[in-house]
Design a protein around this motif. Structure first.
Motif, mmCIF file in Angstrom:
data_model
loop_
_atom_site.group_PDB
_atom_site.id
_atom_site.type_symbol
_atom_site.label_atom_id
_atom_site.label_comp_id
_atom_site.label_asym_id
_atom_site.label_seq_id
_atom_site.Cartn_x
_atom_site.Cartn_y
_atom_site.Cartn_z
ATOM 1 N N LEU A 1 51.397 38.313 38.413
ATOM 2 C CA LEU A 1 50.522 37.163 38.179
ATOM 3 C C LEU A 1 50.068 37.008 36.737
ATOM 4 O O LEU A 1 49.617 35.922 36.361
ATOM 5 N N SER A 2 50.155 38.080 35.938
ATOM 6 C CA SER A 2 49.539 38.197 34.608
ATOM 7 C C SER A 2 48.064 38.543 34.807
ATOM 8 O O SER A 2 47.456 38.223 35.846
ATOM 9 N N MET A 3 47.489 39.184 33.817
ATOM 10 C CA MET A 3 46.111 39.625 33.921
ATOM 11 C C MET A 3 45.169 38.435 34.123
ATOM 12 O O MET A 3 44.198 38.505 34.894
ATOM 13 N N ARG A 4 45.458 37.333 33.463
ATOM 14 C CA ARG A 4 44.601 36.145 33.514
ATOM 15 C C ARG A 4 44.486 35.613 34.940
ATOM 16 O O ARG A 4 43.386 35.386 35.455
ATOM 17 N N TRP A 5 45.630 35.417 35.599
ATOM 18 C CA TRP A 5 45.605 34.831 36.930
ATOM 19 C C TRP A 5 45.263 35.852 38.004
ATOM 20 O O TRP A 5 44.735 35.489 39.067
ATOM 21 N N LEU A 6 45.523 37.128 37.764
ATOM 22 C CA LEU A 6 45.095 38.145 38.723
ATOM 23 C C LEU A 6 43.582 38.183 38.805
ATOM 24 O O LEU A 6 43.004 38.212 39.901
ATOM 25 N N PHE A 7 42.928 38.180 37.647
ATOM 26 C CA PHE A 7 41.467 38.191 37.660
ATOM 27 C C PHE A 7 40.923 36.938 38.340
ATOM 28 O O PHE A 7 39.994 37.019 39.155
ATOM 29 N N THR A 8 41.500 35.789 38.027
ATOM 30 C CA THR A 8 41.023 34.535 38.619
ATOM 31 C C THR A 8 41.167 34.563 40.138
ATOM 32 O O THR A 8 40.243 34.188 40.873
ATOM 33 N N ALA A 9 42.334 35.004 40.623
ATOM 34 C CA ALA A 9 42.543 35.078 42.070
ATOM 35 C C ALA A 9 41.604 36.085 42.714
ATOM 36 O O ALA A 9 41.028 35.826 43.787
ATOM 37 N N ALA A 10 41.415 37.242 42.066
ATOM 38 C CA ALA A 10 40.561 38.284 42.633
ATOM 39 C C ALA A 10 39.113 37.828 42.738
ATOM 40 O O ALA A 10 38.464 38.017 43.776
ATOM 41 N N ILE A 11 38.604 37.200 41.684
ATOM 42 C CA ILE A 11 37.200 36.772 41.710
ATOM 43 C C ILE A 11 37.013 35.620 42.699
ATOM 44 O O ILE A 11 35.961 35.502 43.343
ATOM 45 N N ALA B 1 39.740 42.544 46.968
ATOM 46 C CA ALA B 1 39.580 41.734 45.753
ATOM 47 C C ALA B 1 38.763 42.478 44.704
ATOM 48 O O ALA B 1 39.111 42.495 43.514
ATOM 49 N N GLY B 2 37.687 43.121 45.139
ATOM 50 C CA GLY B 2 36.853 43.873 44.200
ATOM 51 C C GLY B 2 37.588 45.049 43.590
ATOM 52 O O GLY B 2 37.372 45.394 42.419
ATOM 53 N N GLY B 3 38.477 45.670 44.367
ATOM 54 C CA GLY B 3 39.224 46.817 43.860
ATOM 55 C C GLY B 3 40.143 46.474 42.717
ATOM 56 O O GLY B 3 40.400 47.315 41.843
ATOM 57 N N THR B 4 40.670 45.251 42.680
ATOM 58 C CA THR B 4 41.543 44.862 41.570
ATOM 59 C C THR B 4 40.754 44.500 40.314
ATOM 60 O O THR B 4 41.294 44.547 39.212
ATOM 61 N N LEU B 5 39.479 44.143 40.489
ATOM 62 C CA LEU B 5 38.676 43.737 39.329
ATOM 63 C C LEU B 5 38.384 44.915 38.399
ATOM 64 O O LEU B 5 38.373 44.760 37.175
ATOM 65 N N ILE B 6 38.155 46.110 38.968
ATOM 66 C CA ILE B 6 37.718 47.253 38.162
ATOM 67 C C ILE B 6 38.796 47.710 37.179
ATOM 68 O O ILE B 6 38.554 47.737 35.956
#
Length: 519
Positions: free
Chosen positions: A79-89, A118-123
């Motif tokens: 997803l790339s870091m940008r879209w992974l964070f967006t999807a996770a949050i 979702a929270g686990g991917t944010l850290i």
């Protein structure tokens, strides 16, 4: 090893704001565990949950979180870091709304699983961003911001959770995530650098994923059950054996896979491996102390959640005060030296808590907390650079997931060991105290809060039923305090282990070059 990390001309105000929003998302994910923990009785009462099932509100979140953490690298490649964070949050925020709207235990646990994943991917995404978004000279500042958020959340969680439950209702424990989650979800994609996705990396080894999830889930559940059922009970032996078997098969298969979901080969880097051991030791001490203080204050002193949280704020304030000093020192001194000093101070702060009594309060807990708060910054920042600072940009997402996973596993094991000490040692301590009391030991009488003058009325030598009923609660409380002190000593031993492994981390030529550039 050559650095493949590119210097990003995009690094500027927009990137810093985007990174701050990422840290906010991580803070919410970590805080969520703590605020819910303080309000489990309120949730249990509202949803008519049985006492045996209540802990699954937390366990479901934690298991989903630790499964997600090592998958962060694979998800970042897709997803790339940008879209992974967006999807996770986004999923974290939606799941928070679902938790608040839950009308049954099953519904709440289902949304907690989504929330935990979702929270686990944010850290790990945040810690990976430190080494992907920023050049070496500013990585210390970024690591400090992320580190403060990571360790401040467990500290302020009890007071936040207690206040929300007392003033509003348990639903707001989840609804407080909605507004910051929406802001981060909408704004962050416009602030972070754009990067192409890699769908070639989307090839998922389903069997490896199943094996990893089974190994982690069995380990977590086994750790949860061990204090009550016994480490060598049939159920726990079965869970640990299944975890070891599936874990071994997962490692064997992953090391031979063309597209592994986790890059375990990173452990061949000695500094990274040592950094993971240090992360594990920090997890034991950090999560263990955050767990042990409320247990002591609640069961021994009778404090409520708000009072407990106010006491624990000392550690958070010390961390904030030490943060700029830690950044300045990290730029000038070898990470190994700072790490060794940090873990030594951490061991001292934990060790000072081994002398608690039934009357220990805020003033007696103040300096041990200050020392731990100062130490934590040096147990987190330099080890993070040791572990991730010499890796290439393509290695960092996977490595960050493994690094953070070790800290969470350390916390899970530490809490299980604490419960084992409290369950296992309190009875023997109570027997020892009772024997001393019957032998007429005046010091023991004073230690449990008994008036020594009562010995003159026949308490020494034998106990009448009335005397037994009067003295038993005092003995049990004093025995519990001794068990708490044993647990503090165990946490201090893990911190000392961190000191002992630091010399095994060498400073590579590449790390030296990074240090020169950072200075």
């Amino acid at each position: 090893m050559t650095m493949m990390r590119t210097e990003l001309p995009f690094t500027g105000t927009r990137t810093w704001i985007g990174f701050a929003l990422m840290c906010l998302g991580m803070f919410m994910a970590i805080l969520d565990i703590q605020v819910v923990a303080t309000s489990l009785p309120a949730i249990q009462s509202a949803l008519a949950i049985s006492p045996e099932a209540m802990s699954w509100i937390q366990t479901s979140y934690l298991i989903a979180e630790v499964i997600a953490i090592p998958l962060t690298g694979w998800l970042t490649r897709i997803l790339s870091m940008r879209w992974l964070f967006t999807a996770a949050i986004a999923f974290f925020t939606l799941a928070s709304i679902g938790c608040a709207a839950s009308g049954s235990f099953a519904m709440l646990v289902s949304f907690r699983v989504v929330q935990g994943f979702a929270g686990g991917t944010l850290i790990p995404t945040v810690f990976a961003a430190v080494f992907i978004l920023f050049p070496p000279r500013t990585q210390g500042i970024a690591t400090t911001i992320a580190g403060i958020m990571a360790v401040l959340a467990p500290t302020v969680g009890p007071v936040v959770g207690g206040w929300i439950t007392q003033v509003y209702s348990w639903h707001w424990l989840f609804l407080i995530n909605v507004l910051p989650g929406l802001i981060a979800c909408v704004v962050t994609p416009y602030l972070l650098p754009r990067k192409n996705t890699n769908f070639e990396g989307a090839k998922l080894d389903g069997l490896s994923l199943f094996l990893m999830a089974a190994a982690i889930a069995c380990l977590e559940i086994g750790l949860k059950q061990s204090p009550q059922d016994g480490w060598f009970s049939a159920i726990c032996i079965s869970l640990f054996s299944l975890s070891a078997l599936t874990g071994w098969f997962f490692v064997w298969r992953t090391l031979r896979a063309g597209h592994p979901i986790v890059q375990l080969s990173t452990f061949r880097d000695r500094s990274f491996a040592i950094g993971c051991v240090l992360s594990f030791c920090l997890g034991v001490g950090l999560f263990g102390s955050v767990y042990l203080i409320p247990v002591f204050l609640a069961f021994v002193r009778g404090h409520n959640a708000l009072e407990i949280g106010s006491t624990m704020l000392v550690t958070g304030v010390a961390q904030l005060a030490m943060a700029p000093i830690a950044v300045a020192l990290e730029r000038r001194f070898d990470a190994r030296l700072l790490t060794g000093v940090g873990f030594a101070l951490f061991a001292l702060g934990l060790g000072l808590s081994t002398f608690e009594t039934r009357s220990t309060g805020f003033s007696e807990m103040f300096w041990p907390q200050v020392i731990r708060g100062v130490a934590i910054m040096f147990c987190l920042l330099p080890p993070t650079r040791l572990a991730l600072g010499t890796l290439s940009e393509t290695q960092v997402p996977d490595a960050s997931g493994l690094f953070n996973l070790m800290r969470n596993l350390g916390g899970a094991i530490g809490i299980a060991l604490i419960d084992t000490v409290l369950y296992g040692r309190t009875g023997s301590h109570a027997d020892a105290l009772r024997a001393r009391l019957l032998a007429g030991d005046m010091t023991t009488a004073r230690a449990i809060g008994l008036d020594p003058g009562l010995f003159a009325n026949g308490l020494s030598g034998s106990l009448t039923p009335n005397a037994e009923a009067y003295v038993r609660p005092m003995i049990e409380k004093a025995a519990f305090v001794w068990s708490v002190n044993d647990a503090w000593a165990m946490l201090a031993a893990f911190a000392l282990l961190g000191v002992l492994v630091v010399p095994f981390a060498w400073r590579t030529k590449h790390a030296s070059a990074l240090a020169i550039e950072a200075n």
